[in-house]
Design an enzyme around this catalytic site. Structure first.
Site, PDB file in Angstrom:
ATOM      1  N   LYS A  65       0.807  -1.225   0.000  1.00  0.00           N
ATOM      2  CA  LYS A  65       0.000   0.000   0.000  1.00  0.00           C
ATOM      3  C   LYS A  65       0.847   1.286   0.000  1.00  0.00           C
ATOM      4  O   LYS A  65       0.463   2.277  -0.606  1.00  0.00           O
ATOM      5  CB  LYS A  65      -0.975   0.000   1.171  1.00  0.00           C
ATOM      6  CG  LYS A  65      -2.075  -1.053   1.001  1.00  0.00           C
ATOM      7  CD  LYS A  65      -3.114  -0.950   2.085  1.00  0.00           C
ATOM      8  CE  LYS A  65      -4.178  -2.022   1.887  1.00  0.00           C
ATOM      9  NZ  LYS A  65      -5.283  -1.900   2.842  1.00  0.00           N
ATOM     10  N   ASP A 101     -10.232   2.534   1.985  1.00  0.00           N
ATOM     11  CA  ASP A 101     -10.360   1.828   3.265  1.00  0.00           C
ATOM     12  C   ASP A 101     -11.178   2.621   4.295  1.00  0.00           C
ATOM     13  O   ASP A 101     -12.079   2.077   4.929  1.00  0.00           O
ATOM     14  CB  ASP A 101      -8.972   1.530   3.865  1.00  0.00           C
ATOM     15  CG  ASP A 101      -8.266   0.392   3.128  1.00  0.00           C
ATOM     16  OD1 ASP A 101      -8.952  -0.450   2.529  1.00  0.00           O
ATOM     17  OD2 ASP A 101      -7.023   0.358   3.162  1.00  0.00           O
TER      18      ASP A 101
END
Ligand code: ATR
Length: 276
Positions: A65, A101
């Site tokens: 990420k 997210d």
């Protein structure tokens, strides 16, 4: 047929392909969705090859990420704030990165669990990437205070960029006079090691709790513990996983799918065979 993928390491057990195929079915789209094993340091090379072979978008998971964040030509505000990217796509030849997210967690908490976050006190355990991704969306949802508790205090302190956020180590927090919390979020990686964060039980008693980790077929250790200590609710991270995927799907296909039926099917293990 349009081509998408999830990249990470390990990747064999990723649920992203079955989740995206379920969304595509609802949207009446025909897509391919692969799992591509991509170790740390190999993201650029893998993405370049994927794009040359017709790839249109990808999501990334551990440990990529931050690497994805560093690689992108353009970032959405959510990705910039989280300093991490979970969804990638190309536009006019340039690589864009978003982070769904935090919004995914909010979607799950507010729409599926019916929690009202405005004016509430929130306790977050852990100060890694998962915490970074959810702080800003929680503040935007109007929470009153966020307390971050972490083993390594300096990592929690580094996230206190807003007067509404305070940091503690576990010992000091457990002995503190902080008022009770509405919601306790376990954003540590403890559940992945079948461990529990060293939190006194009083903090989860009467609170809603969410462990951002999940085990598809059983409760995480934190869920079991929170239930035993009298939490009002003990959820895992599966709902957030499906929500963040739905927001990625919307970004790629301009269609927001329904998440509830997919969460239910995953909990019943309905996609298990298709995913092997
Ligand atoms: P990432 O950034 O990928 O989320 P990370 O930085 O390793 O990964 O974050 C994991 C979080 O879980 C950290 O907050 C970590 O605490 P430290 O910062 O003190 O290392 C927390 N964590 C992991 N194992 C833990 C344990 N056994 N007890 C308490 N916290 C733990």
């Amino acid at each position: 047929m349009s081509r998408f993928a999830v990249l990470g390491s390990p990747i064999a057990h990723s649920l992203s392909p079955v989740i995206h195929q379920a969304f595509a079915k609802e949207a009446k789209l025909s897509i391919t969705f692969e799992k591509i094993l991509t170790p740390a340091g190999a993201l650029k090379q893998t993405l370049d090859a994927f794009k040359v072979n017709g790839g249109q978008g990808a999501c990334v998971t551990l440990p990529l990420k931050v690497e994805a964040f560093e690689l992108c030509d353009h970032l959405t505000l959510a990705a910039k704030t989280a300093k991490a990217v979970n969804t990638l796509f190309w536009q006019a030849g340039k690589l864009w990165g978003d982070n769904t997210d935090g919004e995914g967690l909010l979607g799950y908490l507010q729409n599926d669990l019916g929690l009202v976050l405005e004016g509430r006190r929130i306790l977050i355990l852990g100060a890694g990437g998962a915490t970074r991704g959810i702080l800003d969306p929680l503040l935007k949802a109007g929470v009153q205070n966020i307390v971050i508790v972490n083993r390594t205090l300096t990592k929690a302190q580094a996230l206190c960029t807003n007067p509404h956020i305070t940091a503690y180590d576990y010992d000091t927090f457990n002995r503190s006079n902080e008022l009770p919390f509405y919601l306790v979020i376990n954003a540590t990686s403890c559940s992945l090691q079948d461990a529990l964060p060293p939190l006194e039980p009083e903090w989860v008693k009467g609170a809603y709790t969410v462990d951002l980790a999940y085990k598809q077929k059983q409760e995480t250790l934190f869920q079991q513990w929170a239930n035993k200590q009298g939490a009002l609710l003990a959820e895992d991270g599966l709902g957030m996983l499906v929500w963040q995927a739905a927001l990625g799907f919307k970004l790629w296909h301009h269609f927001l799918p329904h998440v509830k039926p997919v969460i239910q099917q995953l909990r019943q293990g309905a996609f298990q065979d298709a995913d092997q």
